[in-house]
Design an enzyme around this catalytic site. Structure first.
Site, mmCIF file in Angstrom:
data_model
loop_
_atom_site.group_PDB
_atom_site.id
_atom_site.type_symbol
_atom_site.label_atom_id
_atom_site.label_comp_id
_atom_site.label_asym_id
_atom_site.label_seq_id
_atom_site.Cartn_x
_atom_site.Cartn_y
_atom_site.Cartn_z
ATOM 1 N N HIS A 90 -2.943 6.099 3.508
ATOM 2 C CA HIS A 90 -3.614 4.799 3.452
ATOM 3 C C HIS A 90 -3.776 4.188 4.833
ATOM 4 O O HIS A 90 -4.649 3.347 5.041
ATOM 5 C CB HIS A 90 -2.827 3.824 2.579
ATOM 6 C CG HIS A 90 -2.685 4.261 1.154
ATOM 7 N ND1 HIS A 90 -3.754 4.391 0.297
ATOM 8 C CD2 HIS A 90 -1.587 4.598 0.433
ATOM 9 C CE1 HIS A 90 -3.323 4.787 -0.889
ATOM 10 N NE2 HIS A 90 -2.018 4.919 -0.838
ATOM 11 N N HIS A 115 1.878 -1.151 10.766
ATOM 12 C CA HIS A 115 0.757 -0.328 10.339
ATOM 13 C C HIS A 115 -0.545 -1.057 10.641
ATOM 14 O O HIS A 115 -0.531 -2.225 11.039
ATOM 15 C CB HIS A 115 0.868 0.025 8.849
ATOM 16 C CG HIS A 115 0.893 -1.185 7.976
ATOM 17 N ND1 HIS A 115 2.047 -1.859 7.651
ATOM 18 C CD2 HIS A 115 -0.105 -1.887 7.376
ATOM 19 C CE1 HIS A 115 1.761 -2.901 6.892
ATOM 20 N NE2 HIS A 115 0.458 -2.941 6.705
ATOM 21 N N HIS A 117 -4.937 -1.890 9.914
ATOM 22 C CA HIS A 117 -6.075 -1.998 9.009
ATOM 23 C C HIS A 117 -7.352 -2.190 9.817
ATOM 24 O O HIS A 117 -7.365 -2.908 10.819
ATOM 25 C CB HIS A 117 -5.926 -3.201 8.066
ATOM 26 C CG HIS A 117 -4.739 -3.136 7.168
ATOM 27 N ND1 HIS A 117 -4.749 -2.461 5.970
ATOM 28 C CD2 HIS A 117 -3.494 -3.657 7.291
ATOM 29 C CE1 HIS A 117 -3.559 -2.577 5.380
ATOM 30 N NE2 HIS A 117 -2.780 -3.296 6.173
#
Length: 250
Positions: A90, A115, A117
């Site tokens: 993801h 993480h 995005h």
């Protein structure tokens, strides 16, 4: 009792440990960012994901009307650490061994992982940025606090470069970094928008303290394209504010 249950729920989520993308690489088929398993259907994919559609304090949001407070800027105490860089299907995730943490009015939260995005999940006055990083922290009760760092296109980012260079190309892959210095990623101005929200991926658990930095940092076009070559789009759409207040220091 309700607070204890919330802490237990979030602790269970962390036990699965992967991103605001908390699913493991083996769970990548359960949800995605496109139909039929995309964000509009997350709440129906599994009973554990029901908050993704029924929750009232979901993230991300479009930050527009804010309330100025005398709250101090983030109290950050990060330190260089070795780290594992993984591709969980993801996003790309960075998990240091011992990188310090942050202190909020609610207490101390240890850094767990970071993480990315693209585009940014957070919006500021309707503006979307090309990339964001979510720095996830946890306190001893299992409660979460996330620092959102926005990136805009501009100069090459030398601190980000080793992470991008180590990105595994395939889900389930991982690499080791000798050192990551999270503090060097942050802007000099640590003023932030504060609000209560949720994880931005299934199971969309609520009760997360969000701290969206008001100052963006830069990365180069080549660095942005390096991430987008693996994940062209992995952002949840903004969610209704539902009477929540967003506060900003200053």
């Amino acid at each position: 009792m309700k607070k204890q249950l919330l802490g237990a729920t979030i602790t269970l989520v962390i036990a699965g440990m992967c991103s605001t993308a908390w699913a493991t690489a083996g769970d990548t088929a359960a949800w995605s960012y496109s139909a039929p398993t995309g964000p509009q259907n997350w709440g129906e994919l599994k009973s554990e994901y029901s908050l993704c559609s029924s929750g009232k304090t979901q993230s991300p949001i479009d930050i527009r009307d804010v309330i100025k407070t005398d709250a101090q800027t983030l109290n950050v105490a990060y330190q260089p650490s070795t780290a594992k860089v993984s591709n969980n299907g993801h996003t790309i995730q960075v998990m240091p061994v011992d990188a310090g943490g942050i202190t909020l009015e609610s207490g101390h939260y240890s850094f767990v992982q970071m993480h990315f995005h693209t585009p940014s999940e957070e919006m500021i006055q309707g503006r979307t940025y090309p990339l964001d990083a979510h720095l996830v922290h946890r306190n001893p009760a299992g409660e979460l606090a996330v620092v959102a760092l926005l990136f805009e296109e501009g100069a090459h980012n030398p601190t980000l470069e080793p992470i991008l260079a180590a990105m595994p190309k395939h889900a389930g892959g991982s690499a080791q970094l000798d050192t990551v210095d999270i503090a060097q990623l942050l802007p000099a101005n640590l003023n932030a928008y504060f609000y209560m929200g949720s994880l931005t991926t299934p199971p969309c658990t609520e009760g997360v303290r969000w701290n969206v930095l008001t100052t963006a940092v830069q990365l180069s076009r080549a660095q942005l394209e390096a991430f987008q070559a693996l994940y062209p789009m992995n952002a949840r759409p903004v969610q209704p504010l539902n009477e929540r207040s967003v506060h900003v220091g200053g």
